[in-house]
Scaffold this motif. Structure first.
Motif, PDB file in Angstrom:
ATOM      1  N   ASN A 127       0.788  -0.998   0.056  1.00  0.00           N
ATOM      2  CA  ASN A 127      -0.006   0.163  -0.042  1.00  0.00           C
ATOM      3  C   ASN A 127       0.975   1.200   0.059  1.00  0.00           C
ATOM      4  N   LYS A 128       0.399   2.310  -0.451  1.00  0.00           N
ATOM      5  CA  LYS A 128       1.267   3.530  -0.605  1.00  0.00           C
ATOM      6  C   LYS A 128       1.491   3.854   1.000  1.00  0.00           C
ATOM      7  N   THR A 129       0.585   3.875   1.919  1.00  0.00           N
ATOM      8  CA  THR A 129       1.039   4.076   3.370  1.00  0.00           C
ATOM      9  C   THR A 129       1.008   2.670   3.839  1.00  0.00           C
ATOM     10  N   PRO A 130       2.278   2.372   4.381  1.00  0.00           N
ATOM     11  CA  PRO A 130       2.691   1.210   5.258  1.00  0.00           C
ATOM     12  C   PRO A 130       1.661   0.718   6.212  1.00  0.00           C
ATOM     13  N   CYS A 131       1.189  -0.637   6.198  1.00  0.00           N
ATOM     14  CA  CYS A 131       0.070  -0.924   7.129  1.00  0.00           C
ATOM     15  C   CYS A 131       0.494  -0.451   8.551  1.00  0.00           C
ATOM     16  N   THR A 132       1.925  -0.749   8.873  1.00  0.00           N
ATOM     17  CA  THR A 132       2.298  -0.316  10.559  1.00  0.00           C
ATOM     18  C   THR A 132       2.368   1.168  10.506  1.00  0.00           C
ATOM     19  N   LYS A 133       2.570   2.041   9.678  1.00  0.00           N
ATOM     20  CA  LYS A 133       2.397   3.478   9.778  1.00  0.00           C
ATOM     21  C   LYS A 133       0.740   3.872   9.824  1.00  0.00           C
ATOM     22  N   GLN A 134      -0.216   3.066   9.387  1.00  0.00           N
ATOM     23  CA  GLN A 134      -1.570   3.274   9.620  1.00  0.00           C
ATOM     24  C   GLN A 134      -1.656   2.996  11.195  1.00  0.00           C
TER      25      GLN A 134
END
Length: 287
Positions: free
Chosen positions: A136-143
């Motif tokens: 994804n453009k925004t990493p899952c961990t960053k979410q």
């Protein structure tokens, strides 16, 4: 506090991929030219992590070697003037700070995370399991980290799973706050479909407050005669609110043979140097 540390448990035996995992860690299985674990580490770094703790076991030395310097290889590439490849190799060993802690025997995910307790040092931290590649453009961990900064509480990544596969996941019962966020009411480890509280399963990404380590330490052996992270989460939920976040992105469970093959195909189709030949090959397959 900022989330700057991540625990990546890689001590599992990888029995679903025997016999290859008899001598090769499942996390080192390649997705074309990079091993699965490389993608997991890249996600952590893209999420702002700069300190990674691998929980390793026997026969996992190749993971340490992969993220270490390789003087002989670097010298060879310099001699051949292969500068692009040299940079790729050097970048791997300089990604972030890596630490390795040996889990003496595979006693479960909860036990693996608990071995990192001294290094966590009462700070919030992320957990990324080595089986999952999430695109994804925004990493899952960053979410998850963004949600942690908003609410200050532990957050689990979840997604809808087929009802017949609930026995592969920790399944949550939650109160929806919006389309993507739940307040956790309960989580059940690998329930039968008829016993599952929902079809929303926790996948291999978490952000925890440090109190989860005390809760894991209090648990007893659970499903599979192992120390289950799920049981620690249930204890933490008695004293702290926990959130479950339905992340955006495409997840590949590379611990599953079919999903592993799908990942290779999809990554090849996204590779400019390969995609046309792969498309041509796939178009010519008649089943």
């Amino acid at each position: 506090m900022e989330v700057k540390k991540a625990v990546i448990p890689v001590a599992g035996l990888g029995t679903r991929f025997l016999p290859v995992t008899k001598s090769m860690p499942k996390e080192m299985l390649p997705i074309i030219d990079k091993p699965v674990i490389h993608y997991v580490v890249e996600e952590a770094i893209a999420s702002g992590i700069d300190d990674i703790i691998f929980i390793t076991g026997r026969s996992k030395r190749s993971i340490e070697d992969y993220f270490d310097d390789s003087p002989e290889l670097e010298h060879h590439l310099k001699q051949k003037n292969q500068q692009n490849m040299l940079k790729i190799v050097q970048d791997i060993s300089s990604m972030v700070d890596f630490h390795y802690i040996r889990q003496k025997e595979p006693k479960g995910l909860g036990d693996a995370i608990l071995t990192a307790r001294k290094h966590i040092n009462d700070e919030p931290f992320a957990v990324l399991l080595g089986d999952d590649i999430i695109v994804n453009k925004t990493p899952c961990t960053k979410q998850l980290i963004d949600n942690f900064y908003k609410y200050g509480r532990s957050t689990l990544a979840v997604e809808e799973v087929p009802l017949e596969k609930t026995g592969n996941y920790g399944i949550i019962k939650g109160t929806p706050l919006d389309d993507s966020l739940y307040i956790l009411e309960d989580i059940v480890e690998k329930p039968r479909p008829e016993d599952a509280p929902s079809n929303i399963g926790a996948i291999g990404r978490y952000v925890f407050t440090p109190e989860i380590l005390d809760c894991i330490k209090e648990t007893v052996t659970g499903v599979g005669n192992e120390i289950q992270l799920t049981d620690g989460i249930r204890l933490l939920n008695n004293t702290q609110k926990i959130y479950a976040y339905k992340f955006t992105g495409k997840r590949y469970d590379t611990g599953d043979k079919t999903e592993y093959v799908k990942a290779i195909i999809d990554f090849a189709l996204n590779n400019e140097d390969m995609k046309e030949q792969i498309k041509e090959h796939l178009a010519g397959i008649h089943i």
